[in-house]
Design an enzyme around this catalytic site. Structure first.
Site, PDB file in Angstrom:
ATOM      1  N   THR A  44       0.837  -1.209   0.000  1.00  0.00           N
ATOM      2  CA  THR A  44       0.000   0.000   0.000  1.00  0.00           C
ATOM      3  C   THR A  44       0.872   1.260   0.000  1.00  0.00           C
ATOM      4  OG1 THR A  44      -1.632  -1.231   1.255  1.00  0.00           O
ATOM      5  CG2 THR A  44      -1.931   1.149   1.180  1.00  0.00           C
ATOM      6  N   HIS A  47       1.962   1.865  -3.440  1.00  0.00           N
ATOM      7  CA  HIS A  47       0.870   2.436  -4.253  1.00  0.00           C
ATOM      8  C   HIS A  47       0.642   3.913  -3.924  1.00  0.00           C
ATOM      9  CE1 HIS A  47      -0.013  -1.357  -5.976  1.00  0.00           C
ATOM     10  NE2 HIS A  47      -0.478  -1.920  -4.879  1.00  0.00           N
TER      11      HIS A  47
HETATM   12 ZN    ZN Z   1      -0.246  -3.027   4.932  1.00  0.00          ZN
END
Ligand code: ZN
Ligand code: ZN
Length: 340
Positions: A44, A47
């Site tokens: 994440t 990203h």
């Molecule tokens: Zn995570």
């Protein structure tokens, strides 16, 4: 002005800056101040810092949500945690009052707050969180491994949705850290025919070395045929960690089998023949974050049922966080640990 600390702040699109910020203060009675020992970089985070971003974070927020540390101060209402206690943290704080919290689904809380995404996280020397989301962990566990409690708690949530039994067969699509943790858990649960699909060469070679199962490149090999040939009927369980491979998952699972969907890819829109699910009587289950699975994850880590240290490929000080992010972006690392 109070004491300062170094932190990795997501300033604006594609712009993560290591800079001095004030040490966070306890402002509510239920909060604890944690001195961060280690914080793992999550997909994440990769990203969030990409251009364009694949996941949206609030600008001027300190990133970092998979971590372990020591409680150094606590609010007047905190009675379950002691100063000096080593803890891991569920970064998704829930309200405990909304309709989903009352249904015992805190991961679906209507007021969920994501640490290190919506508010300041743990790529820093200190971090403040509610005592509701801290879990004690033994002091002899390696710090990098303990930092993996959060992704493991998410994995446990998904595994709990599949009634895996010894002798079952399974396919894991995607050999990133989550996929490999799933594969490790399945192997320890007695799954004997295990297949791991991965297209990135470095990750495929890494998965191969772990000797968890047969590693297949779905671009150059016919994964469906290999799985069907080895199992006779298709796999009992298929786990998608990419967020986009549901069609091939439905193809590889046996009649009456279960597909568990882990990954999130908001762009994925594949056409699926619904009758495949109907006539094969397939169960398709989504799984999101950790749902009261931290105690299970902590006990798996403390007991050493699976060895997460095998997944840690690099450790950097906070100042070199960009090197860690770059390795992950290129698919040349599995788990990267940051020590502030
Ligand atoms: Zn995570
Ligand atoms: Zn809630």
């Amino acid at each position: 002005m109070g004491e300062m600390m170094k932190a990795a702040v997501f300033v604006s699109e594609g712009n993560l800056v290591v800079k001095d910020v004030p040490v966070p203060q306890i402002t509510k009675g239920d909060q604890v101040l944690i001195e961060v020992e280690a914080c793992s970089i999550c997909g994440t985070d990769v990203h969030i810092t990409a251009v364009p971003p694949g996941y949206i974070a609030t600008p001027n927020t300190i990133l970092g949500h998979e971590f372990v540390g020591y409680v150094r101060a606590k609010g007047e209402l905190v009675d379950q945690v002691e100063i000096g206690q080593r803890v891991v943290v569920n970064p998704n704080n829930y309200c405990g009052k909304c309709v989903y919290c009352k249904k015992n689904l805190p991961n679906q809380c209507e007021n969920i707050e994501a640490l290190g995404i919506d508010y300041d996280g743990a790529f820093a020397k200190y971090c403040v969180v509610s005592d509701k989301v801290v879990y004690p962990i033994a002091k002899d566990v390696d710090a990098g491994v303990a930092a993996c409690a959060e992704p493991l708690a998410c994995v446990v949530n998904g595994i709990n949705k599949a009634d895996v039994k010894p002798g079952d067969s399974a396919v894991v699509v995607g050999a990133g850290p989550i996929g490999l943790m799933i594969a490790m858990m399945l192997k320890s649960a007695g799954v004997d025919k295990l297949f791991i699909l991965e297209t990135a060469p470095v990750r495929a070679a890494f998965a191969e070395n772990l000797k968890l199962g047969r590693v297949i490149n779905p671009i150059t090999e016919k994964a469906g045929e290999i799985v069907t040939e080895a199992t006779g009927i298709g796999a009992d369980f298929v786990f998608d960690v990419t967020g986009s491979q549901m069609v091939s998952c439905v193809d590889m699972v046996r009649k009456g089998g279960t597909v568990v969907l882990f990954g999130v890819n908001k762009m994925a829109r594949k056409e699926i023949a619904q009758c495949e699910i109907t006539t094969k009587e397939i169960s398709v289950k989504g799984t999101w974050l950790a749902n009261a699975t931290f105690p299970q994850a902590v006990s798996i880590i403390e007991s050493g049922v699976i060895d997460l240290s095998k997944l840690i490929t690099a450790t950097y000080p906070l100042e070199q966080i960009h090197e860690g992010l770059e390795l992950l972006r290129k698919g040349e690392a599995v788990k990267v640990i940051i020590k502030p």
